[in-house]
Scaffold this motif. Structure first.
Motif, PDB file in Angstrom:
ATOM      1  N   PHE A  17       3.653  14.441  -0.425  1.00 54.53           N
ATOM      2  CA  PHE A  17       2.733  14.010  -1.711  1.00 54.53           C
ATOM      3  C   PHE A  17       3.723  14.040  -2.928  1.00 54.53           C
ATOM      4  N   PHE A  18       4.329  15.030  -3.170  1.00 51.30           N
ATOM      5  CA  PHE A  18       5.607  14.967  -4.194  1.00 51.30           C
ATOM      6  C   PHE A  18       6.557  13.769  -4.040  1.00 51.30           C
ATOM      7  N   SER A  19       6.804  13.669  -2.790  1.00 55.60           N
ATOM      8  CA  SER A  19       8.070  12.611  -2.603  1.00 55.60           C
ATOM      9  C   SER A  19       7.444  11.157  -2.903  1.00 55.60           C
ATOM     10  N   ARG A  20       6.082  10.980  -2.943  1.00 51.45           N
ATOM     11  CA  ARG A  20       5.579   9.652  -3.195  1.00 51.45           C
ATOM     12  C   ARG A  20       5.039   9.447  -4.565  1.00 51.45           C
ATOM     13  N   LEU A  21       5.205  10.499  -5.340  1.00 52.45           N
ATOM     14  CA  LEU A  21       4.808  10.352  -6.877  1.00 52.45           C
ATOM     15  C   LEU A  21       5.964   9.495  -7.371  1.00 52.45           C
TER      16      LEU A  21
ATOM     17  N   GLN B 217       6.798   4.390  -3.113  1.00 52.04           N
ATOM     18  CA  GLN B 217       6.566   3.962  -1.559  1.00 52.04           C
ATOM     19  C   GLN B 217       5.224   3.545  -1.422  1.00 52.04           C
ATOM     20  N   ASN B 218       4.476   3.426  -2.128  1.00 53.30           N
ATOM     21  CA  ASN B 218       3.070   3.220  -2.180  1.00 53.30           C
ATOM     22  C   ASN B 218       2.287   2.059  -3.045  1.00 53.30           C
ATOM     23  N   LYS B 219       1.260   1.611  -2.704  1.00 52.82           N
ATOM     24  CA  LYS B 219       0.455   0.457  -3.259  1.00 52.82           C
ATOM     25  C   LYS B 219      -0.311   0.934  -4.592  1.00 52.82           C
ATOM     26  N   PHE B 220      -0.460   2.234  -4.552  1.00 53.44           N
ATOM     27  CA  PHE B 220      -1.216   2.700  -5.872  1.00 53.44           C
ATOM     28  C   PHE B 220      -0.597   2.846  -7.130  1.00 53.44           C
ATOM     29  N   LEU B 221       0.799   3.119  -7.361  1.00 55.96           N
ATOM     30  CA  LEU B 221       1.541   3.596  -8.314  1.00 55.96           C
ATOM     31  C   LEU B 221       2.576   2.214  -8.571  1.00 55.96           C
ATOM     32  N   ASP B 222       2.660   2.108  -9.944  1.00 55.36           N
ATOM     33  CA  ASP B 222       3.755   1.012 -10.215  1.00 55.36           C
ATOM     34  C   ASP B 222       4.948   1.643 -10.111  1.00 55.36           C
TER      35      ASP B 222
END
Length: 181
Positions: free
Chosen positions: A177-181, A85-90
C-alpha cells in the motif's frame, strides 16, 4: 488559513493584515477526536486552491515548516523520480512519518501531506465521520488501529475506498500500500 464562523473578528483582521487569505466555514459536528473539523477545514482549502494551484502542502495547525531549503522542489523531484504505478493517483503523496507507529498497518498520520491538488482531494474531500464515541471499538492490537476507522483510520479507510484498494491487514500488504502511494 481555514477558520470557523465563531472566530473572533479581530483575529481574522490580524491574519488578513498579514496578507493571508482567510476562509471562514460553518463549524460541523466535530466527530471523534475532531476528525470532521480537520476534514472540513482541509476540504474548504483544497476547493479554494484547486483553481490556482497544482500542488498542496497540508499541515496540522500544531505543525510548522521552518527551513531554508526548497523542500517543495525536493518533494516534486521525488514524485518525478518515483512515479506512481496505479491509475488513481497522478503522483505520489508525500507523508511524514512523525508519530507514525512503525508496527501500525496502513498507518498514515495526519501531520503533514504533500501532493497534487487532485490527489489531495482523493484523500481529504470525503464525507464526515458519523460515528460517535459509543460506536468506537477499541483495537487492542495497535497494528490494527487503522481498522477501527477512527481519526487517521477513518481517513485511510475512505482513501482506500477512493482508490479501490482493499486492505488485507498483513504487513506485506501494508508495505505494498505504501509503495503505491
Amino acid at each position: 488559513v481555514s477558520l470557523w464562523d465563531d472566530v473572533d473578528d479581530d483575529y481574522v483582521k490580524k491574519v488578513e493584515a498579514l496578507n493571508v487569505k482567510v476562509l471562514i466555514s460553518k463549524k460541523p459536528t466535530p466527530g471523534i477526536n475532531n476528525i470532521n473539523l480537520q476534514i472540513k477545514s482541509t476540504e474548504v482549502a483544497i476547493k479554494f486552491l484547486k483553481k490556482s494551484c497544482d500542488y498542496i502542502l497540508k499541515t496540522r495547525s500544531d505543525q510548522r515548516c521552518d527551513c531554508d531549503i526548497d523542500f517543495i522542489g525536493h518533494f516534486k523531484n521525488l514524485q518525478s523520480l518515483f512515479p506512481v504505478q496505479n491509475k488513481f493517483l497522478d503522483k505520489r503523496l508525500i507523508i511524514s512519518n512523525l508519530k507514525m507507529s512503525p508496527d501500525r498497518l496502513y498507518g498514515i498520520t495526519d501531520f503533514f501531506m504533500f501532493g497534487t491538488t487532485k490527489d489531495m482531494a482523493l484523500y481529504w474531500c470525503i464525507p464526515f465521520d458519523s460515528k460517535s464515541e459509543s460506536d468506537f471499538v477499541v483495537e487492542h492490537d495497535k497494528r490494527f488501529f487503522i481498522r477501527s476507522e477512527v481519526s487517521e483510520g477513518y481517513l485511510v479507510s475512505r482513501f482506500c475506498n477512493n482508490v479501490a484498494y482493499e486492505c488485507k491487514w498483513t504487513e506485506e500488504d501494508s508495505n505494498r500500500f505504501f509503495s503505491r502511494l
